[in-house]
Write a protein that holds these residues in place. Structure first.
Motif, PDB file in Angstrom:
ATOM      1  N   ALA A  29      32.809  49.738  50.959  1.00 15.11           N
ATOM      2  CA  ALA A  29      31.488  49.056  50.673  1.00 15.11           C
ATOM      3  C   ALA A  29      31.679  48.695  48.996  1.00 15.11           C
ATOM      4  O   ALA A  29      31.342  47.746  48.768  1.00 15.11           O
ATOM      5  N   VAL A  30      31.896  49.827  48.315  1.00 11.14           N
ATOM      6  CA  VAL A  30      31.805  49.704  46.842  1.00 11.14           C
ATOM      7  C   VAL A  30      32.855  48.667  46.454  1.00 11.14           C
ATOM      8  O   VAL A  30      32.848  47.684  45.612  1.00 11.14           O
ATOM      9  N   ALA A  31      33.862  48.769  47.104  1.00 11.35           N
ATOM     10  CA  ALA A  31      35.393  48.005  46.954  1.00 11.35           C
ATOM     11  C   ALA A  31      34.783  46.679  47.078  1.00 11.35           C
ATOM     12  O   ALA A  31      35.366  45.567  46.568  1.00 11.35           O
ATOM     13  N   VAL A  32      34.125  46.170  48.170  1.00  6.76           N
ATOM     14  CA  VAL A  32      33.630  44.903  48.354  1.00  6.76           C
ATOM     15  C   VAL A  32      33.099  44.125  47.159  1.00  6.76           C
ATOM     16  O   VAL A  32      33.016  43.278  46.664  1.00  6.76           O
ATOM     17  N   VAL A  33      31.762  45.076  46.779  1.00  5.03           N
ATOM     18  CA  VAL A  33      31.113  44.648  45.965  1.00  5.03           C
ATOM     19  C   VAL A  33      31.804  44.492  44.492  1.00  5.03           C
ATOM     20  O   VAL A  33      31.613  43.803  43.817  1.00  5.03           O
ATOM     21  N   LEU A  34      32.626  45.522  43.988  1.00  3.08           N
ATOM     22  CA  LEU A  34      33.531  45.272  42.739  1.00  3.08           C
ATOM     23  C   LEU A  34      34.244  43.987  43.127  1.00  3.08           C
ATOM     24  O   LEU A  34      34.780  43.589  42.033  1.00  3.08           O
ATOM     25  N   THR A  35      34.929  43.942  44.144  1.00  2.00           N
ATOM     26  CA  THR A  35      35.785  42.768  44.217  1.00  2.00           C
ATOM     27  C   THR A  35      35.111  41.401  44.081  1.00  2.00           C
ATOM     28  O   THR A  35      35.565  40.315  43.429  1.00  2.00           O
ATOM     29  N   VAL A  36      33.919  41.247  44.759  1.00  2.00           N
ATOM     30  CA  VAL A  36      33.109  40.150  44.373  1.00  2.00           C
ATOM     31  C   VAL A  36      32.528  39.962  42.905  1.00  2.00           C
ATOM     32  O   VAL A  36      32.696  38.801  42.434  1.00  2.00           O
ATOM     33  N   GLN A  37      32.441  40.945  42.359  1.00  7.33           N
ATOM     34  CA  GLN A  37      31.945  40.788  40.911  1.00  7.33           C
ATOM     35  C   GLN A  37      33.185  40.508  39.864  1.00  7.33           C
ATOM     36  O   GLN A  37      33.102  39.635  39.015  1.00  7.33           O
ATOM     37  N   MET A  38      34.325  40.772  40.424  1.00  8.46           N
ATOM     38  CA  MET A  38      35.566  40.392  39.749  1.00  8.46           C
ATOM     39  C   MET A  38      35.900  38.894  39.862  1.00  8.46           C
ATOM     40  O   MET A  38      36.021  38.095  39.085  1.00  8.46           O
ATOM     41  N   MET A  39      35.394  38.295  41.438  1.00  4.98           N
ATOM     42  CA  MET A  39      35.593  36.824  41.562  1.00  4.98           C
ATOM     43  C   MET A  39      34.616  36.230  40.728  1.00  4.98           C
ATOM     44  O   MET A  39      34.984  35.107  40.404  1.00  4.98           O
ATOM     45  N   GLN A  40      33.533  36.712  40.372  1.00  6.89           N
ATOM     46  CA  GLN A  40      32.464  36.114  39.494  1.00  6.89           C
ATOM     47  C   GLN A  40      32.710  35.889  38.248  1.00  6.89           C
ATOM     48  O   GLN A  40      32.670  34.962  37.446  1.00  6.89           O
ATOM     49  N   ARG A  41      33.581  37.125  37.710  1.00  5.52           N
ATOM     50  CA  ARG A  41      33.856  37.128  36.139  1.00  5.52           C
ATOM     51  C   ARG A  41      35.255  36.381  35.906  1.00  5.52           C
ATOM     52  O   ARG A  41      35.517  35.870  34.799  1.00  5.52           O
ATOM     53  N   LEU A  64      39.807  31.312  36.148  1.00  7.74           N
ATOM     54  CA  LEU A  64      41.237  31.674  36.191  1.00  7.74           C
ATOM     55  C   LEU A  64      41.976  31.053  37.278  1.00  7.74           C
ATOM     56  O   LEU A  64      41.683  31.047  38.413  1.00  7.74           O
ATOM     57  N   GLN A  65      42.965  30.529  36.778  1.00  2.77           N
ATOM     58  CA  GLN A  65      44.301  29.830  37.609  1.00  2.77           C
ATOM     59  C   GLN A  65      45.444  30.658  37.822  1.00  2.77           C
ATOM     60  O   GLN A  65      45.531  31.582  37.090  1.00  2.77           O
ATOM     61  N   MET A  66      46.137  30.248  38.867  1.00  2.00           N
ATOM     62  CA  MET A  66      47.397  30.997  39.030  1.00  2.00           C
ATOM     63  C   MET A  66      48.253  30.505  38.191  1.00  2.00           C
ATOM     64  O   MET A  66      48.295  29.324  37.382  1.00  2.00           O
ATOM     65  N   THR A  67      49.507  31.321  37.675  1.00  2.00           N
ATOM     66  CA  THR A  67      50.525  30.899  36.709  1.00  2.00           C
ATOM     67  C   THR A  67      51.000  29.618  36.789  1.00  2.00           C
ATOM     68  O   THR A  67      51.094  28.851  36.017  1.00  2.00           O
ATOM     69  N   ILE A  68      51.571  29.614  37.943  1.00  2.00           N
ATOM     70  CA  ILE A  68      52.569  28.374  38.213  1.00  2.00           C
ATOM     71  C   ILE A  68      51.843  27.262  39.092  1.00  2.00           C
ATOM     72  O   ILE A  68      51.820  26.178  38.714  1.00  2.00           O
ATOM     73  N   VAL A  69      51.159  27.968  40.087  1.00  2.00           N
ATOM     74  CA  VAL A  69      50.519  26.935  41.080  1.00  2.00           C
ATOM     75  C   VAL A  69      49.037  26.612  40.611  1.00  2.00           C
ATOM     76  O   VAL A  69      48.551  27.632  40.135  1.00  2.00           O
ATOM     77  N   ASP A  70      48.763  25.392  40.669  1.00  2.00           N
ATOM     78  CA  ASP A  70      47.427  25.138  39.996  1.00  2.00           C
ATOM     79  C   ASP A  70      46.235  25.341  41.054  1.00  2.00           C
ATOM     80  O   ASP A  70      45.878  24.249  41.606  1.00  2.00           O
ATOM     81  N   LEU A  71      46.113  26.611  41.378  1.00  2.00           N
ATOM     82  CA  LEU A  71      44.997  26.885  42.206  1.00  2.00           C
ATOM     83  C   LEU A  71      44.217  28.120  41.701  1.00  2.00           C
ATOM     84  O   LEU A  71      44.720  28.835  41.002  1.00  2.00           O
ATOM     85  N   PRO A  72      42.980  28.125  42.121  1.00  2.00           N
ATOM     86  CA  PRO A  72      42.234  29.424  41.589  1.00  2.00           C
ATOM     87  C   PRO A  72      42.558  30.506  42.078  1.00  2.00           C
ATOM     88  O   PRO A  72      42.888  30.716  43.165  1.00  2.00           O
ATOM     89  N   MET A  73      42.638  31.792  41.112  1.00  2.00           N
ATOM     90  CA  MET A  73      42.998  33.026  41.706  1.00  2.00           C
ATOM     91  C   MET A  73      42.080  33.698  42.523  1.00  2.00           C
ATOM     92  O   MET A  73      42.209  34.692  43.237  1.00  2.00           O
ATOM     93  N   TYR A  94      41.624  36.845  45.310  1.00  2.00           N
ATOM     94  CA  TYR A  94      40.429  37.918  45.446  1.00  2.00           C
ATOM     95  C   TYR A  94      39.640  37.670  46.574  1.00  2.00           C
ATOM     96  O   TYR A  94      39.022  38.825  47.068  1.00  2.00           O
ATOM     97  N   GLY A  95      39.224  36.479  46.963  1.00  2.00           N
ATOM     98  CA  GLY A  95      38.643  36.343  48.342  1.00  2.00           C
ATOM     99  C   GLY A  95      39.214  36.936  49.256  1.00  2.00           C
ATOM    100  O   GLY A  95      38.369  37.684  50.072  1.00  2.00           O
ATOM    101  N   ILE A  96      40.447  36.981  49.599  1.00  2.00           N
ATOM    102  CA  ILE A  96      41.296  37.746  50.677  1.00  2.00           C
ATOM    103  C   ILE A  96      40.979  38.987  50.358  1.00  2.00           C
ATOM    104  O   ILE A  96      40.868  39.748  51.650  1.00  2.00           O
ATOM    105  N   CYS A  97      41.310  39.465  49.407  1.00  2.00           N
ATOM    106  CA  CYS A  97      41.013  41.096  49.054  1.00  2.00           C
ATOM    107  C   CYS A  97      39.626  41.498  49.442  1.00  2.00           C
ATOM    108  O   CYS A  97      39.312  42.451  50.226  1.00  2.00           O
ATOM    109  N   ALA A  98      38.477  40.668  49.108  1.00  2.00           N
ATOM    110  CA  ALA A  98      37.098  41.001  49.443  1.00  2.00           C
ATOM    111  C   ALA A  98      37.141  40.947  51.146  1.00  2.00           C
ATOM    112  O   ALA A  98      36.431  41.612  51.359  1.00  2.00           O
ATOM    113  N   PHE A  99      37.631  40.028  51.577  1.00  2.00           N
ATOM    114  CA  PHE A  99      37.564  39.839  52.968  1.00  2.00           C
ATOM    115  C   PHE A  99      38.064  41.333  53.810  1.00  2.00           C
ATOM    116  O   PHE A  99      37.551  41.535  54.551  1.00  2.00           O
TER     117      PHE A  99
END
Length: 197
Positions: free
Chosen positions: A127-139, A143-152, A156-161
């Motif tokens: 449960a704490v890991a979910v909260v921390l991952t969502v907080q990281m997503m907000q901060r 941020l974009q991926m290095t080569i592919v032009d997609l948001p990181m 993080y959303g898959i990790c939170a899921f």
């Protein structure tokens, strides 16, 4: 959610394995895919996407001599996705590494209390890991991926899921252990069947 005795046992062979002439005869156990649930199939899909990505990288590098630059980064993200979604599948089956030696040394009641405490700490951790991952997503929303032009935040959303699914499965395992009266920590010889869906 009750335990079914002998659910996964392989039936004994119907006849002799070797016939009179020495030919080998064996029958395969029936394949049952009903024990696999959503997170199993999703992590399996990520795994095969990872395999396809790595194959494409290998093909473009060694067969075409023109390596696709994006494949290494995407393969890394697919490995992350596979791992974090598979966490929930491991929690559901109680397949994570655990140490059960202490439970052989303490009285059964103490073992029951410790086992319940482990279950509750596991739920709290995810449960704490979910909260921390969502907080990281907000901060890191810009941020974009290095080569592919997609948001990181996709990763993080898959990790939170994955953490959210693991939290739900940990709650289910805790309830089942409480109803059963013991967990695999207390009785490691007991085979936990696939009862959580």
């Amino acid at each position: 959610m009750s335990h079914i005795e002998g659910q996964n046992e392989v039936p004994p062979p119907s006849g002799p394995v070797l016939d009179a002439e020495g030919h080998f005869h064996a029958t395969d156990a029936p394949i049952d895919l009903s024990e696999y649930v959503f997170e199993d199939w999703l992590s399996f899909a990520f795994f095969w996407l990872l395999g396809a990505c790595v194959f494409y990288q290998f093909f473009t590098r060694y067969a075409l001599n023109d390596s696709a630059a994006w494949t290494e980064e995407i393969a890394r993200y697919l490995l992350i996705a596979t791992t974090f979604v598979a966490i929930a599948a491991s929690v559901r089956r109680t397949r994570h590494i655990h140490v059960d030696f202490l439970y052989r040394l303490v009285p059964a009641k103490v073992g029951r209390v410790l086992s319940t405490l482990v279950d509750l700490v596991r739920v709290g951790f995810f449960a704490v890991a979910v909260v921390l991952t969502v907080q990281m997503m907000q901060r890191m929303e810009s941020l974009q991926m290095t080569i592919v032009d997609l948001p990181m935040n996709i990763i993080y959303g898959i990790c939170a899921f994955g953490f959210l699914c693991a939290t739900v499965r940990a709650v289910q395992v805790t309830v089942e252990n409480w109803q059963r009266g013991f967990s695999v920590l207390e009785r490691p010889d007991y085979e936990i069947e696939e009862t959580i869906e």
